[in-house]
Scaffold this active site. Structure first.
Site, mmCIF file in Angstrom:
data_model
loop_
_atom_site.group_PDB
_atom_site.id
_atom_site.type_symbol
_atom_site.label_atom_id
_atom_site.label_comp_id
_atom_site.label_asym_id
_atom_site.label_seq_id
_atom_site.Cartn_x
_atom_site.Cartn_y
_atom_site.Cartn_z
ATOM 1 N N LYS A 53 0.848 -1.188 0.000
ATOM 2 C CA LYS A 53 0.000 0.000 0.000
ATOM 3 C C LYS A 53 0.889 1.245 0.000
ATOM 4 C CE LYS A 53 -4.175 1.711 2.333
ATOM 5 N NZ LYS A 53 -5.139 1.456 3.421
ATOM 6 N N GLU A 58 -18.649 -5.905 11.277
ATOM 7 C CA GLU A 58 -19.567 -5.197 12.181
ATOM 8 C C GLU A 58 -20.558 -6.144 12.853
ATOM 9 O OE1 GLU A 58 -18.048 -2.337 9.124
ATOM 10 O OE2 GLU A 58 -18.948 -4.338 9.047
ATOM 11 N N ARG A 103 -24.878 -2.321 8.734
ATOM 12 C CA ARG A 103 -24.512 -3.676 8.304
ATOM 13 C C ARG A 103 -24.806 -4.713 9.391
ATOM 14 N NH1 ARG A 103 -20.073 -3.719 4.309
ATOM 15 N NH2 ARG A 103 -18.873 -5.151 5.595
#
Length: 624
Positions: free
Chosen positions: A263, A349, A377
């Site tokens: 990244k 979640e 969610r």
């Protein structure tokens, strides 16, 4: 900025089909420079996009997009994809009002076959496409690109399980960069490391997919996928070779290609940053430094974090839970002081909420810090595992209301509506950062009900802060300004606009009461009924969807007979639409939720004057 000789030739993917290996590498270099240059001006998701530059080039070289489709999980890494799919001329509008979305979006381009912004959805959507094409006897390749961070979400495993049993051909590219927004958590991260180390130890030639010597199979193989890996995700030649091999393979069935990337690749400030420049504002591309800003006013997130730390110093039972968002929710500061009481569950979640329910049942005090848009969610877990059992889980709901550049997919619109309909819940919203401190303290003291408080993105209002929050009486609001004709009943941040509007109304001889409800559930019945009985007009104001605070107030007044009286009741809430990205203040203006809109609503309701005509009268009066 380096020369963009080749990039200038690539408007669409078809333009790079004839490029040889050398030109593909040069194109990747130019594309990376372009992304850095763009994001230094616009801000946005830089690190993830830099990590997939070579992959983007290779995918569009090998596959016939948009006939073949690429689904980018989360979509924040799709800036290079946008640049070479006909959107380079608009790329500097990204995340701005009227500009390109910061994520993939179906309505924006045929090269975005499926909109993404929330994690772990790509494999499910890709499998749907694959089955749909099979039913219609169409030969089209489907590629889902998912990061190791998004693979911590349970939905990804559900999709892998289903795909492995169906046997349709779908190509999953696992972009393993050892990072989500924060470093990855959980046993899966260890498994991916083992796979990479095993290949390295065997001296594996990534392009030939040799068998592992110890006969171990990966998790993916056990679930019905062919596993190809690991591949250097920054080697265009290897990527093109592997993708062409998978494309030309005659056998059906799902395939997972495991690539290793970094990244922030190719930009030293990002590579050396703890978060790899995940999400940034404008910066000097030579140094990576952002412009110096005077931050005299702390953000709501920072105030929440500091308040929770103060409460945790006094109560050893307090713990914090985040779903792969420690810095975004402020729990990174909490974790530095209480590492053993901080839990990052990954992009999960649903698990996070039920984990918190178990903690609460076990006698501790969990604070679940999740953005409004991500908490939705886990709705079933909130209902079944928290509300029905009346467990005292505390929900700190960040990014409530409009969020600006992140647009439709991250707008915190629905939490008041979807939590307000649940028995046992207590709902609060602070009007300023001092009120937020009080609500953190109140939630910490709550032991017999689930309780939630929502707060917006960005800086506070600059009010004076107490050392520690005070306990609020449950279900009680407060009057800030008292009048006789109109009552403005605010829930949360709109209070400031209500106070400004009241000053304008007073100048127009409209006596105005301003009330901070503090609670959407339970409502302050005594106060609201008093306002209804002593005012000609009541207006509720909230930065949330229909079905929220206004619905609670309307139900209360209806049950107490006020809808049969002469009271005029009006409600102001988010319009029934998904607003695109823009500055938050412009989003509120478009939604009709600022102080000018409040004045218009009051006067049009009192005098039977259209809001449009009132606007005209304001303009005329200013000209005169």
């Amino acid at each position: 900025m380096s020369s963009s000789k080749l990039l200038n030739q690539v408007r669409f993917p078809k333009n790079l089909k004839s490029f040889n290996s050398s030109k593909l590498r040069q194109l990747a270099d130019e594309l990376r420079d372009e992304v850095i240059d763009v994001v230094s001006e616009t801000g946005g998701h830089l690190g993830a996009s830099l990590g997939v530059v070579e992959l983007t080039v290779a995918l569009h070289k090998v596959f016939d997009t948009p006939k073949d489709i690429i689904i980018w999980d989360v979509g924040h890494q799709a800036y290079p994809h946008k640049i070479i799919t006909g959107r380079r001329h608009r790329i500097r509008t990204i995340r701005k009002g009227g500009g390109l979305s910061g994520f993939t979006k179906r309505s924006e381009s045929e090269y975005d076959p499926f909109g993404t912004a929330h994690a772990s959805t790509s494999i499910s959507a890709g499998l749907g496409f694959s089955v749909a094409y099979n039913i219609q006897n169409q030969t089209r390749y489907v590629i889902a690109v998912i990061g190791d961070g998004a693979l911590t979400g349970g939905m990804a495993y559900e999709a892998i399980n289903h795909a492995g049993s169906l046997g349709y051909k779908i190509i999953v590219v696992l972009n393993d960069n050892k990072m989500s927004i924060a470093p990855p958590v959980g046993a899966l991260a260890n498994h991916l490391v083992e796979l990479a180390e095993e290949d390295k130890g065997n001296g594996k030639d990534s392009t030939k997919n040799k068998k592992r010597s110890d006969k171990r199979t990966s998790l993916f193989e056990q679930l019905g996928f062919k596993y190809n890996g690991t591949i250097d995700g920054h080697n265009v030649d290897d990527l093109v070779s592997e993708l062409e091999k998978v494309k030309s393979a005659e056998e059906d069935g799902p395939v997972l290609i495991h690539i290793l990337t970094e990244k922030g690749k190719g930009y030293k400030p990002a590579e050396e940053s703890a978060d790899k420049f995940h999400g940034v504002g404008q910066f000097d591309k030579r140094t990576g430094q952002a412009p110096t800003k005077l931050a005299n006013v702390p953000s709501f997130t920072k105030v929440f974090s500091d308040s929770l730390i103060k409460e945790a110093h006094l109560d050893s039972k307090i713990v914090g839970i985040t779903a792969a968002m420690p810095s975004g929710t402020g729990l990174n500061h909490f974790a530095k002081i209480f590492p053993e009481r901080t839990f990052d569950v990954g992009l999960a979640e649903q698990h996070g909420v039920t984990f918190a329910a178990g903690l609460a049942a076990g006698g501790v005090k969990p604070f679940v810090a999740i953005y409004s848009t991500f908490l939705q969610r886990a709705f079933d877990q909130i209902v079944h595992d928290v509300a029905i059992q009346n467990l005292p889980v505390r929900f700190a709901i960040d990014r409530a209301g409009y969020v600006g550049a992140d647009g439709q997919t991250h707008c915190g619109a629905f939490d008041v509506a979807y939590l307000g309909c649940l028995p046992n819940f207590i709902l609060m919203a602070p009007a300023d950062e001092a009120e937020l401190m009080h609500m953190v303290a109140t939630a910490a003291a709550m032991d017999d009900h689930p309780i939630a408080f929502r707060f917006p993105r960005g800086s506070g209002l600059g009010v004076e802060l107490p050392y520690r929050g005070e306990l609020l009486p449950i279900g009680k609001g407060r009057i800030l300004r008292e009048g006789t004709q109109v009552a403005l009943l605010s829930y949360g941040l709109p209070l400031e606009d209500c106070l400004i509007a009241s000053q304008t109304l007073e100048k127009l001889d409209v006596s105005t009461t301003v009330v901070d409800a503090r609670f959407a559930k339970p409502l302050d019945k005594e106060l609201i009924c008093y306002l209804a009985a002593h005012h000609e007009l009541m207006v509720t104001i909230e930065e949330g969807s229909i079905g929220g605070f206004a619905s609670q107030v309307l139900s209360l007044l209806s049950e107490n007979g006020f809808m049969d009286s002469s009271l005029k009741l009006r409600s102001m809430y988010m319009p029934d639409m998904f607003l695109d990205q823009d500055k938050p203040e412009l989003q509120r203006e478009y939604a009709g939720l600022n102080h000018t809109n409040i004045v218009e609503k009051v006067l049009s309701s009192l005098r039977d004057t259209s809001e449009h005509n009132f606007l005209d009268s304001l303009v005329i009066s200013r000209v005169e």
